[in-house]
Design an enzyme around this catalytic site. Structure first.
Site, PDB file in Angstrom:
ATOM      1  N   GLN A  40       3.392  10.018   0.895  1.00  0.00           N
ATOM      2  CA  GLN A  40       4.678   9.306   0.921  1.00  0.00           C
ATOM      3  C   GLN A  40       5.544   9.636  -0.281  1.00  0.00           C
ATOM      4  OE1 GLN A  40       2.700   5.312   1.921  1.00  0.00           O
ATOM      5  NE2 GLN A  40       4.693   5.155   2.920  1.00  0.00           N
ATOM      6  N   HIS A  84      -3.933   1.600   7.907  1.00  0.00           N
ATOM      7  CA  HIS A  84      -2.558   2.106   7.882  1.00  0.00           C
ATOM      8  C   HIS A  84      -2.425   3.237   6.845  1.00  0.00           C
ATOM      9  CE1 HIS A  84       1.976   1.454   7.909  1.00  0.00           C
ATOM     10  NE2 HIS A  84       1.782   2.180   6.825  1.00  0.00           N
ATOM     11  N   GLU A  85      -2.960   3.004   5.651  1.00  0.00           N
ATOM     12  CA  GLU A  85      -2.824   4.006   4.581  1.00  0.00           C
ATOM     13  C   GLU A  85      -3.684   5.235   4.864  1.00  0.00           C
ATOM     14  OE1 GLU A  85      -0.412   3.598   2.731  1.00  0.00           O
ATOM     15  OE2 GLU A  85      -0.122   1.471   3.121  1.00  0.00           O
ATOM     16  N   HIS A  91      -1.911   7.763   6.945  1.00  0.00           N
ATOM     17  CA  HIS A  91      -0.968   8.631   6.225  1.00  0.00           C
ATOM     18  C   HIS A  91      -1.648   9.917   5.761  1.00  0.00           C
ATOM     19  CE1 HIS A  91       2.782   6.413   5.911  1.00  0.00           C
ATOM     20  NE2 HIS A  91       2.148   5.307   5.557  1.00  0.00           N
ATOM     21  N   CYS A 103       6.323  -0.056   7.135  1.00  0.00           N
ATOM     22  CA  CYS A 103       5.921   1.093   6.317  1.00  0.00           C
ATOM     23  C   CYS A 103       7.073   1.445   5.395  1.00  0.00           C
ATOM     24  CB  CYS A 103       5.588   2.275   7.229  1.00  0.00           C
ATOM     25  SG  CYS A 103       5.107   3.758   6.341  1.00  0.00           S
ATOM     26  N   LEU A 104       6.780   1.729   4.130  1.00  0.00           N
ATOM     27  CA  LEU A 104       7.842   2.065   3.179  1.00  0.00           C
ATOM     28  C   LEU A 104       8.570   3.353   3.585  1.00  0.00           C
ATOM     29  CD1 LEU A 104       5.992   1.204  -0.153  1.00  0.00           C
ATOM     30  CD2 LEU A 104       7.763  -0.139   0.986  1.00  0.00           C
ATOM     31  N   GLY A 160       0.823  -1.198   0.000  1.00  0.00           N
ATOM     32  CA  GLY A 160       0.000   0.000   0.000  1.00  0.00           C
ATOM     33  C   GLY A 160       0.857   1.247   0.000  1.00  0.00           C
TER      34      GLY A 160
HETATM   35 CO    CO Z   1       2.974   3.382   5.589  1.00  0.00          CO
END
Ligand code: CO
Length: 175
Positions: A51, A140-141, A144, A98-99, A46
């Protein structure tokens, strides 16, 4: 293909609140395509627009559930624009990463089942009933888009450890 650079914590842009998408134009479709390209290169499930430094309410999810023989069981490929949770039920725990917080994973508590309303890149509204990894990923997304990260849900001690670890990683990369 245009994979973009993923911002890494503590980049301030990850903490900025995002604005609603009002124009469902070619620019938006190009952003969504770039996000899928970025997610593929990063090998994630995701990605939220902040991000890659875009403060808009755009999330993409691509989850492939495979069995032990690597056969695809189920695939979720979603574009979630201006998402809103209509319902949340139960609690579950999952070791999240998380990226934007590379290499660190911590157990986070989330709702077990969710009902999410979102638009797609054409502006059409959909309602999704989700559980399991998909429901966790949606939450989670969504975080953000509010400037929140999974480390906001864990103890300050564990958070400090991650912050220190990321600092060290950056130093090692520079030297
Ligand atoms: Co993340």
């Amino acid at each position: 293909m245009a994979a973009r650079e993923i911002l890494v914590y503590p980049d301030d842009r990850l903490r900025q609140p995002t604005t609603e998408v009002t124009k469902f134009d070619d620019e938006l479709k190009a952003l969504v395509q770039d996000m899928f390209d970025t997610l593929k290169v990063a090998d994630g499930i995701g990605l939220a627009a902040p991000q890659i430094g875009v403060s808009k309410k755009v999330v993409i999810i691509h989850i492939e559930e495979k069995d032990e023989n690597n056969e695809l069981l189920e695939e979720h490929r979603l574009v979630l624009i201006n998402p809103k949770f209509l319902e949340k039920h139960g609690t579950t725990e999952y070791k999240e990463g998380c990226l934007s917080i590379p290499t660190f994973y911590e157990t986070v508590q989330r709702a077990e089942r969710v009902k999410l309303q979102a638009q797609d890149e054409n502006g059409e509204t959909h309602v999704y009933d989700a559980d399991g990894l998909l429901a966790i990923c949606m939450q989670h997304e969504y975080d953000h888009l509010e400037g929140h990260l999974f480390i906001d849900h864990i103890s300050s001690l564990k958070r400090e450890r991650i912050v220190k670890g990321l600092k060290k990683m950056r130093k090692d990369q520079q030297s």
